[in-house]
Design an enzyme around this catalytic site. Structure first.
Site, PDB file in Angstrom:
ATOM      1  N   GLY A 119       0.852  -1.189   0.000  1.00  0.00           N
ATOM      2  CA  GLY A 119       0.000   0.000   0.000  1.00  0.00           C
ATOM      3  C   GLY A 119       0.880   1.228   0.000  1.00  0.00           C
ATOM      4  N   GLY A 121       0.979   5.847   0.088  1.00  0.00           N
ATOM      5  CA  GLY A 121       0.381   7.181   0.143  1.00  0.00           C
ATOM      6  C   GLY A 121       1.440   8.179  -0.252  1.00  0.00           C
ATOM      7  N   PHE A 123       3.130  10.273   1.657  1.00  0.00           N
ATOM      8  CA  PHE A 123       4.278  10.386   2.555  1.00  0.00           C
ATOM      9  C   PHE A 123       4.653   9.075   3.228  1.00  0.00           C
ATOM     10  CE2 PHE A 123       2.242  14.565   2.477  1.00  0.00           C
ATOM     11  CZ  PHE A 123       3.299  15.285   1.942  1.00  0.00           C
ATOM     12  N   GLY A 124       3.883   8.039   2.948  1.00  0.00           N
ATOM     13  CA  GLY A 124       4.190   6.795   3.618  1.00  0.00           C
ATOM     14  C   GLY A 124       3.860   5.613   2.746  1.00  0.00           C
ATOM     15  N   VAL A 126       2.980   1.046   3.025  1.00  0.00           N
ATOM     16  CA  VAL A 126       2.763  -0.134   3.862  1.00  0.00           C
ATOM     17  C   VAL A 126       3.490  -1.291   3.201  1.00  0.00           C
ATOM     18  CG1 VAL A 126       1.041  -1.611   4.961  1.00  0.00           C
ATOM     19  CG2 VAL A 126       0.477   0.762   4.477  1.00  0.00           C
ATOM     20  N   LYS A 143       3.836  -0.088   8.545  1.00  0.00           N
ATOM     21  CA  LYS A 143       3.649   1.274   8.028  1.00  0.00           C
ATOM     22  C   LYS A 143       4.940   2.040   8.222  1.00  0.00           C
ATOM     23  CE  LYS A 143      -1.230   1.714   8.432  1.00  0.00           C
ATOM     24  NZ  LYS A 143      -2.300   2.677   8.608  1.00  0.00           N
ATOM     25  N   TYR A 192      -1.679  -8.290   9.737  1.00  0.00           N
ATOM     26  CA  TYR A 192      -1.816  -8.359   8.276  1.00  0.00           C
ATOM     27  C   TYR A 192      -3.170  -8.971   7.914  1.00  0.00           C
ATOM     28  CZ  TYR A 192      -1.067 -10.002   3.512  1.00  0.00           C
ATOM     29  OH  TYR A 192      -1.196 -10.255   2.173  1.00  0.00           O
ATOM     30  N   ALA A 193      -3.852  -8.318   6.976  1.00  0.00           N
ATOM     31  CA  ALA A 193      -5.149  -8.836   6.524  1.00  0.00           C
ATOM     32  C   ALA A 193      -4.959  -9.438   5.133  1.00  0.00           C
ATOM     33  CB  ALA A 193      -6.169  -7.706   6.490  1.00  0.00           C
ATOM     34  N   ASP A 252     -12.999   8.617   8.941  1.00  0.00           N
ATOM     35  CA  ASP A 252     -12.786   8.252   7.535  1.00  0.00           C
ATOM     36  C   ASP A 252     -13.250   6.820   7.286  1.00  0.00           C
ATOM     37  OD1 ASP A 252     -12.069   8.516   4.926  1.00  0.00           O
ATOM     38  OD2 ASP A 252      -9.906   8.400   5.269  1.00  0.00           O
ATOM     39  N   ARG A 256     -12.838   1.578   1.450  1.00  0.00           N
ATOM     40  CA  ARG A 256     -11.387   1.532   1.171  1.00  0.00           C
ATOM     41  C   ARG A 256     -10.574   1.353   2.453  1.00  0.00           C
ATOM     42  NH1 ARG A 256     -13.311   6.528   0.305  1.00  0.00           N
ATOM     43  NH2 ARG A 256     -12.963   7.875   2.104  1.00  0.00           N
ATOM     44  N   ASN A 257     -11.169   1.686   3.603  1.00  0.00           N
ATOM     45  CA  ASN A 257     -10.459   1.570   4.877  1.00  0.00           C
ATOM     46  C   ASN A 257     -10.893   0.367   5.710  1.00  0.00           C
ATOM     47  OD1 ASN A 257      -8.787   3.734   4.448  1.00  0.00           O
ATOM     48  ND2 ASN A 257     -10.257   5.214   5.264  1.00  0.00           N
ATOM     49  N   ASP A 270      -6.856   1.903   9.129  1.00  0.00           N
ATOM     50  CA  ASP A 270      -6.401   3.250   8.772  1.00  0.00           C
ATOM     51  C   ASP A 270      -6.778   4.300   9.780  1.00  0.00           C
ATOM     52  OD1 ASP A 270      -4.684   4.412   7.032  1.00  0.00           O
ATOM     53  OD2 ASP A 270      -5.585   3.255   5.423  1.00  0.00           O
TER      54      ASP A 270
HETATM   55  N1  ADE Z   1      -2.692  -2.683   3.333  1.00  0.00           N
HETATM   56  C1  ADE Z   1      -2.580  -1.726   4.239  1.00  0.00           C
HETATM   57  N2  ADE Z   1      -2.582  -2.231   5.473  1.00  0.00           N
HETATM   58  C2  ADE Z   1      -2.717  -3.564   5.359  1.00  0.00           C
HETATM   59  C3  ADE Z   1      -2.840  -4.645   6.270  1.00  0.00           C
HETATM   60  N3  ADE Z   1      -2.808  -4.430   7.576  1.00  0.00           N
HETATM   61  N4  ADE Z   1      -3.008  -5.870   5.782  1.00  0.00           N
HETATM   62  C4  ADE Z   1      -3.068  -6.057   4.467  1.00  0.00           C
HETATM   63  N5  ADE Z   1      -2.961  -5.089   3.543  1.00  0.00           N
HETATM   64  C5  ADE Z   1      -2.789  -3.849   3.995  1.00  0.00           C
END
Ligand code: ADE
Length: 395
Positions: A119, A121, A123-124, A126, A143, A192-193, A252, A256-257, A270
């Site tokens: 992932g 953004g 400034f950052g 994942v 992150k 982690y998802a 938010d 998406r979050n 998020d």
């Molecule tokens: N993308 C951003 N954060 C995540 C997470 N915790 N697990 C899987 N995909 C991600």
């Protein structure tokens, strides 16, 4: 996500720790009863007041050690400590003091391996990662900040970390594993998802996506799995009930979050980097910052007011995204048009295959007066009832 000012706690810590914990930081990273990835070697073995004292002194936290001794903080108490309690215990702790509960979440950099980016953004980013501890390896999401990140961005990520510590663990929230705050780039390590974000899932599982996929051309189209869709709503309502109980406002909430864990369990995510991930068309630039206008409550749009009840409005929009399989809310309208429509009492239309009682629930979330909207626990109860009724009908 924002944390409201915590309520003052004046109950002695030893009286609190024997009660069941509903919120706050239960650091399972070093919970000996939990056996899962203990992040800080040695912390899991802290049992007595003397053990805790030894740990604090070894880690140069003398100030803390003195206060903890006076309050008989043992290993169990330490694992239930959050920042509000810490401030009660050690009154001289200020926001820039090196002593905070964050010390107890530190992951040694040598225990963490980073791999591909999952992932990003402005400034950052994942990254996928692995944390090793006492022979157990856990997949995590990490992150990080880019080199170009400003002090403000660092503050945001630190703020997110503090919120994660306070929020504690819940099955429907992306929980904290730990953090690397010392001697290198600042990193926040979370669960982690594996099934990605809800918005992507909805879009790839929509009938339109199936129809457009050439591999499916000669296959019968799957019927929309209504039960799964309602279950997403139940999961998010459960996660948000927990956030509300610990006085956190997300600000938010949107598909998406929401991330999908094992077995498609939905988890609210998020809590801070979202401040700088406003790159997509879903955020509209105003004079100061980009805002998720289409998800914002009446009072947030027009009076800049954010509360748990404004999160409830956003939850209604999220339910709409679920039932429309990932469509953009108010698609085809510009931000200003959409705001005028809301002001004039207009709302999103019922998605094509959405049951009436589900749409009625969404409409309740979009009531003008925040206090007239349902609460998250009420929303969960209603969704539980709707899913049960659906199961009976299908059988
Ligand atoms: N993308 C951003 N954060 C995540 C997470 N915790 N697990 C899987 N995909 C991600």
């Amino acid at each position: 996500m924002n944390k409201n000012v915590p309520k003052q706690r004046d109950v002695p810590l030893k009286d609190i720790v024997d009660q069941p914990v509903t919120g706050g930081a239960t650091n399972e990273a070093f919970d000996p009863e939990n056996g899962r990835d203990a992040c800080v070697p040695g912390l899991a073995n802290l049992i007595t007041v003397e053990d805790v004292q030894g740990f604090l002194i070894d880690n140069d936290l003398q100030e803390c050690a003195r206060a903890f001794r006076e309050n008989d903080v043992d290993g169990k108490a330490l694992r239930h400590l959050d920042d509000a309690m810490m401030k009660d215990l050690v009154p001289m702790v200020s926001s820039n003091s090196p002593i905070s509960t964050l010390n107890f979440w530190e992951i040694p950099r040598s225990s963490l391996n980073l791999s591909r980016r999952i992932g990003r953004g402005q400034f950052g980013e994942v990254r996928l990662g692995e944390v090793r501890n006492r022979g157990v390896t856990t997949t995590v999401a990490v992150k990080t900040l880019r080199d170009s990140a400003s002090d403000g961005n660092k503050k945001d990520l630190l703020g997110e970390l503090e919120i994660l510590v306070t929020v504690g663990r819940h099955d429907n929230i992306i929980s904290l594993v730990g953090a690397c705050t010392k001697g290198g780039p600042f990193m926040v390590v979370v669960e982690y998802a594996p099934n990605g974000c809800l918005k992507d899932w909805l879009k790839t599982n929509s009938v339109e996506a199936m129809r457009n996929n050439s591999e499916n051309q000669n296959q019968p189209l799957p019927v929309m799995d209504l039960e799964q869709l309602i279950q997403f709503g139940i999961d998010v309502a459960a996660g948000m009930s927990h956030l509300a109980a610990v006085q956190c406002v997300h600000r938010d909430l949107a598909a998406r979050n929401i991330l999908l864990g094992k077995n498609l369990v939905a988890k609210v995510s998020d809590f801070g980097l979202s401040r700088d991930i406003y790159e997509s068309e879903e955020y509209v630039k105003t004079t100061k910052t980009k805002l998720p206008l289409r998800w914002m409550a009446y009072e947030s749009l027009f009076y800049n007011v954010y509360t748990t009840q404004s999160d409830v409005w956003s939850f209604g929009v999220l339910l709409w995204e679920i039932m429309s399989m990932g469509h953009l809310p108010y698609g085809g309208m510009k931000g200003k048009q959409m705001m005028n429509m809301i002001k004039d009492g207009g709302r999103l239309e019922k998605p094509l295959y959405c049951p009436d009682e589900l749409f009625a629930l969404m409409e309740d979330c979009w009531t003008i007066l925040p206090e007239d909207r349902p609460t998250f626990p009420q929303l969960k109860t209603n969704l539980d009832r709707i899913i049960q009724a659906h199961k009976v009908t299908v059988c």
